[in-house]
Write a protein that holds these residues in place. Structure first.
Motif, PDB file in Angstrom:
ATOM      1  N   SER A 197       0.717  -1.377   0.060  1.00 41.40           N
ATOM      2  CA  SER A 197       0.140   0.057  -0.006  1.00 41.40           C
ATOM      3  C   SER A 197       0.719   1.119   0.011  1.00 41.40           C
ATOM      4  CB  SER A 197      -0.775  -0.077   1.169  1.00 41.40           C
ATOM      5  OG  SER A 197      -0.190  -0.121   2.364  1.00 41.40           O
ATOM      6  N   ALA A 198       1.897   1.349   0.595  1.00 42.21           N
ATOM      7  CA  ALA A 198       2.873   2.429   0.782  1.00 42.21           C
ATOM      8  C   ALA A 198       3.562   2.391  -0.450  1.00 42.21           C
ATOM      9  CB  ALA A 198       3.916   2.196   1.777  1.00 42.21           C
ATOM     10  N   ALA A 246       1.222   4.155  -2.939  1.00 44.29           N
ATOM     11  CA  ALA A 246       1.105   5.220  -2.706  1.00 44.29           C
ATOM     12  C   ALA A 246       2.263   6.413  -3.463  1.00 44.29           C
ATOM     13  CB  ALA A 246       0.729   5.648  -0.943  1.00 44.29           C
ATOM     14  N   ASP A 247       3.434   5.878  -2.913  1.00 41.34           N
ATOM     15  CA  ASP A 247       4.597   6.599  -3.338  1.00 41.34           C
ATOM     16  C   ASP A 247       4.672   6.663  -5.078  1.00 41.34           C
ATOM     17  OD1 ASP A 247       5.571   7.054  -0.941  1.00 41.34           O
ATOM     18  OD2 ASP A 247       7.272   5.339  -1.020  1.00 41.34           O
ATOM     19  N   LEU A 248       4.064   5.570  -5.596  1.00 38.99           N
ATOM     20  CA  LEU A 248       4.151   5.601  -7.187  1.00 38.99           C
ATOM     21  C   LEU A 248       3.188   6.524  -7.621  1.00 38.99           C
ATOM     22  CD1 LEU A 248       4.774   1.903  -7.760  1.00 38.99           C
ATOM     23  CD2 LEU A 248       6.370   3.686  -8.138  1.00 38.99           C
ATOM     24  N   GLU A 293      -2.052   0.563  -8.548  1.00 37.53           N
ATOM     25  CA  GLU A 293      -2.115  -0.901  -7.646  1.00 37.53           C
ATOM     26  C   GLU A 293      -2.110  -1.923  -8.675  1.00 37.53           C
ATOM     27  OE1 GLU A 293      -4.840  -2.720  -4.222  1.00 37.53           O
ATOM     28  OE2 GLU A 293      -5.352  -0.796  -4.858  1.00 37.53           O
ATOM     29  N   ARG A 294      -3.054  -2.044  -9.648  1.00 30.23           N
ATOM     30  CA  ARG A 294      -3.066  -3.355 -10.586  1.00 30.23           C
ATOM     31  C   ARG A 294      -1.691  -3.657 -11.067  1.00 30.23           C
ATOM     32  NH1 ARG A 294      -5.833  -1.734 -14.199  1.00 30.23           N
ATOM     33  NH2 ARG A 294      -4.095  -1.735 -15.851  1.00 30.23           N
TER      34      ARG A 294
END
Length: 69
Positions: A32-33, A36-38, A50-51
């Motif tokens: 998850s982190a 979020a960074d990406l 995410e996918r």
């Protein structure tokens, strides 16, 4: 960037976002982190990020390049 799986003697080529993701795996990180960074860096839909991140991590894991804890 080229990554070597020394155990199997296979090379993997990483470009652009794959290289960026790989470099972010230098330290243990929660998915998850990482996503979020990406998402903060790349102008893309967070669900797409995410996918694609999960797909790439699965590929790296199946190639024996990362451990998933």
């Amino acid at each position: 960037m080229v990554v070597l799986n020394a155990k199997e003697g296979k090379y993997y080529s990483l470009v652009l976002s794959g290289r960026d993701l790989w470099e972010r795996l230098a330290e243990p990180v929660q998915v998850s982190a990482l996503c979020a960074d990406l998402a903060a860096v790349y102008a893309a839909d967070p669900q797409d990020i995410e996918r694609e991140t999960l797909e790439f991590l699965a590929y790296l894991h199946s190639a024996g390049l990362i451990r998933v804890c």
